[in-house]
Each structure stands twice: as structure tokens, then as C-alpha cells.
Design a protein around this motif. Structure first.
Motif, PDB file in Angstrom:
ATOM      1  N   ILE A  17       0.840  -1.205   0.000  1.00 24.67           N
ATOM      2  CA  ILE A  17       0.000   0.000   0.000  1.00 24.67           C
ATOM      3  C   ILE A  17       0.873   1.253   0.000  1.00 24.67           C
ATOM      4  O   ILE A  17       0.577   2.217  -0.713  1.00 24.67           O
ATOM      5  N   GLN A  44      -5.813   2.729   4.549  1.00 27.68           N
ATOM      6  CA  GLN A  44      -6.014   1.840   3.400  1.00 27.68           C
ATOM      7  C   GLN A  44      -5.899   0.366   3.807  1.00 27.68           C
ATOM      8  O   GLN A  44      -6.580  -0.489   3.245  1.00 27.68           O
ATOM      9  N   ARG A  47      -9.227  -0.425   5.339  1.00 28.65           N
ATOM     10  CA  ARG A  47     -10.225  -0.490   4.270  1.00 28.65           C
ATOM     11  C   ARG A  47     -10.149  -1.817   3.531  1.00 28.65           C
ATOM     12  O   ARG A  47     -11.164  -2.463   3.276  1.00 28.65           O
ATOM     13  N   LYS A  48      -8.938  -2.240   3.201  1.00 27.19           N
ATOM     14  CA  LYS A  48      -8.756  -3.499   2.481  1.00 27.19           C
ATOM     15  C   LYS A  48      -9.186  -4.695   3.336  1.00 27.19           C
ATOM     16  O   LYS A  48      -9.823  -5.620   2.838  1.00 27.19           O
ATOM     17  N   GLU A  51     -13.012  -4.798   3.416  1.00 23.18           N
ATOM     18  CA  GLU A  51     -13.519  -5.283   2.132  1.00 23.18           C
ATOM     19  C   GLU A  51     -13.335  -6.789   1.999  1.00 23.18           C
ATOM     20  O   GLU A  51     -14.236  -7.486   1.530  1.00 23.18           O
ATOM     21  N   ASP A  52     -12.175  -7.299   2.404  1.00 24.50           N
ATOM     22  CA  ASP A  52     -11.922  -8.745   2.344  1.00 24.50           C
ATOM     23  C   ASP A  52     -12.881  -9.503   3.241  1.00 24.50           C
ATOM     24  O   ASP A  52     -13.423 -10.536   2.858  1.00 24.50           O
TER      25      ASP A  52
END
Length: 60
Positions: A17, A44, A47-48, A51-52
Motif C-alpha cells: 500500500i 487503506q 479499508r482493504k 472489504e476482504d
């Protein structure tokens, strides 16, 4: 995934990232980073991970 594997995966994600956002992150001490750059990388990463998690649990 074992604890050591999880830690390594998080480290890899952090550097990936940082590269994507042009943040000069080095191994070891990074006290020279601005709060903005550190927040960008950390934000980030979260956030990732969210989302995962959502993707993994969407079909349950």
C-alpha cells in the motif's frame, strides 16, 4: 493461517500500500513520516481488511 503468517501478510500489505500511494516506508524506524502518510497507509490497510471480510462473508 498461523500468527507468524498473519504478521508477515500484514507487513507485506503495509509495504504494498505504501508503494501504491508513493509513501517512502522503510523497514525499521519511520519517524520521518508525516501523519498524513502514516494515516493513508493505515487507513487503506483497514479499508482493504474490511472489504476482504465483507467479501468472505457475503454469501453466508
Amino acid at each position: 493461517m498461523k500468527n507468524g503468517e498473519s504478521k508477515a501478510a500484514m507487513e507485506n500489505m503495509k509495504y504494498e500500500i505504501a508503494r501504491e500511494y508513493g509513501v517512502n516506508l522503510t523497514k525499521g524506524y519511520n519517524g520521518n513520516l508525516s501523519s498524513k502518510d502514516a494515516g493513508t497507509v493505515g487507513g487503506q490497510m483497514v479499508r482493504k481488511m474490511v472489504e476482504d471480510y465483507q467479501r468472505q462473508h457475503a454469501n453466508q
